[in-house]
Design a protein around this motif. Structure first.
Motif, mmCIF file in Angstrom:
data_model
loop_
_atom_site.group_PDB
_atom_site.id
_atom_site.type_symbol
_atom_site.label_atom_id
_atom_site.label_comp_id
_atom_site.label_asym_id
_atom_site.label_seq_id
_atom_site.Cartn_x
_atom_site.Cartn_y
_atom_site.Cartn_z
ATOM 1 N N VAL A 184 4.559 3.105 -7.301
ATOM 2 C CA VAL A 184 5.506 2.059 -7.679
ATOM 3 C C VAL A 184 4.794 1.030 -8.560
ATOM 4 C CG1 VAL A 184 7.022 0.235 -6.817
ATOM 5 C CG2 VAL A 184 6.869 2.409 -5.589
ATOM 6 N N LYS A 185 5.362 0.814 -9.741
ATOM 7 C CA LYS A 185 4.774 -0.119 -10.702
ATOM 8 C C LYS A 185 4.785 -1.540 -10.141
ATOM 9 C CE LYS A 185 6.217 2.701 -14.544
ATOM 10 N NZ LYS A 185 7.146 2.917 -15.619
ATOM 11 N N GLY A 186 3.648 -2.216 -10.265
ATOM 12 C CA GLY A 186 3.541 -3.593 -9.811
ATOM 13 C C GLY A 186 2.987 -3.731 -8.400
ATOM 14 N N SER A 187 2.923 -2.616 -7.661
ATOM 15 C CA SER A 187 2.447 -2.713 -6.276
ATOM 16 C C SER A 187 0.960 -3.034 -6.204
ATOM 17 C CB SER A 187 2.767 -1.428 -5.510
ATOM 18 O OG SER A 187 2.209 -0.310 -6.162
ATOM 19 N N LYS A 188 0.152 -2.470 -7.090
ATOM 20 C CA LYS A 188 -1.290 -2.777 -7.096
ATOM 21 C C LYS A 188 -1.517 -4.242 -7.454
ATOM 22 C CE LYS A 188 -2.822 1.877 -8.166
ATOM 23 N NZ LYS A 188 -3.463 2.760 -9.145
ATOM 24 N N GLU A 189 -0.727 -4.752 -8.381
ATOM 25 C CA GLU A 189 -0.839 -6.158 -8.762
ATOM 26 C C GLU A 189 -0.422 -7.068 -7.612
ATOM 27 O OE1 GLU A 189 -0.955 -3.709 -12.301
ATOM 28 O OE2 GLU A 189 0.415 -3.709 -10.612
ATOM 29 N N HIS A 224 0.846 -1.198 0.000
ATOM 30 C CA HIS A 224 0.000 0.000 0.000
ATOM 31 C C HIS A 224 0.885 1.254 0.000
ATOM 32 C CE1 HIS A 224 -3.985 -1.735 0.272
ATOM 33 N NE2 HIS A 224 -3.542 -2.581 1.206
ATOM 34 N N ALA A 225 1.940 1.215 0.787
ATOM 35 C CA ALA A 225 2.881 2.337 0.809
ATOM 36 C C ALA A 225 3.505 2.526 -0.574
ATOM 37 C CB ALA A 225 3.958 2.098 1.862
ATOM 38 N N MET A 226 3.888 1.433 -1.201
ATOM 39 C CA MET A 226 4.481 1.508 -2.549
ATOM 40 C C MET A 226 3.466 2.059 -3.544
ATOM 41 S SD MET A 226 6.266 -2.186 -2.801
ATOM 42 C CE MET A 226 8.017 -2.373 -2.677
ATOM 43 N N SER A 227 2.228 1.610 -3.423
ATOM 44 C CA SER A 227 1.170 2.024 -4.339
ATOM 45 C C SER A 227 0.926 3.527 -4.249
ATOM 46 C CB SER A 227 -0.108 1.254 -4.032
ATOM 47 O OG SER A 227 -1.126 1.611 -4.928
ATOM 48 N N THR A 228 0.966 4.074 -3.027
ATOM 49 C CA THR A 228 0.771 5.519 -2.850
ATOM 50 C C THR A 228 1.878 6.309 -3.532
ATOM 51 O OG1 THR A 228 1.023 4.850 -0.522
ATOM 52 C CG2 THR A 228 -0.494 6.609 -0.979
ATOM 53 N N HIS A 229 3.038 5.716 -3.636
ATOM 54 C CA HIS A 229 4.165 6.388 -4.300
ATOM 55 C C HIS A 229 4.232 6.046 -5.795
ATOM 56 C CE1 HIS A 229 5.258 6.815 -0.094
ATOM 57 N NE2 HIS A 229 6.120 7.757 -0.457
#
Length: 188
Positions: A77-82, A70-75
């Motif tokens: 970061v490609k692939g974090s949602k997947e 979730h932290a990566m997704s907020t920034h």
């Protein structure tokens, strides 16, 4: 999970397994025709490796939490949602990776062992096919089980990295398919 959802997944995965197993079997049989012994062992090794890799993925997805992604997704970061999607569907992902792929690979590798034993017996007529088959089956089983046991250690210690890498791979392929669909629409 609701009862209907559980049964729906069971039916879907059974049908997917049927067609996936046939597809993989056809591909390995076609690849296996008219090949030498070295290539036959290479194909067998690839099949076993696929089983081990998917077992690692199936174990990893059940051992990680969503929070870092979730932290990566907020920034952005490609692939974090997947990766989050993989974790949210951990039961299905694990079932597919460990059971479906694992069982299919097990069945196909058994068939490949028999085919290799036949090939060896035809090349070296003084060898008994049954003995070669038993020894090869033992080796493949040992490598598969040992590889999966080692893989579980990796999955538990590096699960976050494995799921992140898997999310990036899914992201990459999703974008390829999106680009192909866009170019097809422009052609029409």
């Amino acid at each position: 999970m609701k009862k209907e959802g559980r049964y729906s997944w069971t039916i879907k995965i059974t049908i997917i397994s049927f067609f996936l197993s046939m597809t993989i079997s056809v591909i390995t049989n076609v690849m296996f025709e008219n090949v030498g012994l070295a290539i036959a062992f290479l194909i067998l090794g690839i099949v076993v490796l696929i089983g081990i890799v998917f077992d690692i993925l199936g174990m990893s997805v059940t051992s990680v939490t969503e929070a870092p992604f979730h932290a990566m997704s907020t920034h952005g970061v490609k692939g974090s949602k997947e990766a989050i999607s993989l974790i949210r569907n951990a039961e299905k992902v694990s079932n597919f990776c460990n059971d479906v792929i694992g069982d299919i690979v097990g069945i196909i590798s058994g068939g490949l062992v028999t085919a290799i034993a036949t090939l060896i017996a035809s090349l070296y007529t003084d060898m008994k096919m049954m003995i070669v088959n038993i020894v090869l089956a033992g080796i493949v089983a040992a490598v598969t089980i040992g590889g999966k046991a080692f893989g579980k250690t990796i999955a538990l210690s590096k699960g976050k990295d494995i799921i992140y890498f898997s999310g990036r791979v899914i992201y990459f392929f999703k974008n390829i398919f999106k680009r192909n669909k866009k170019s097809e629409k422009r052609k029409c």
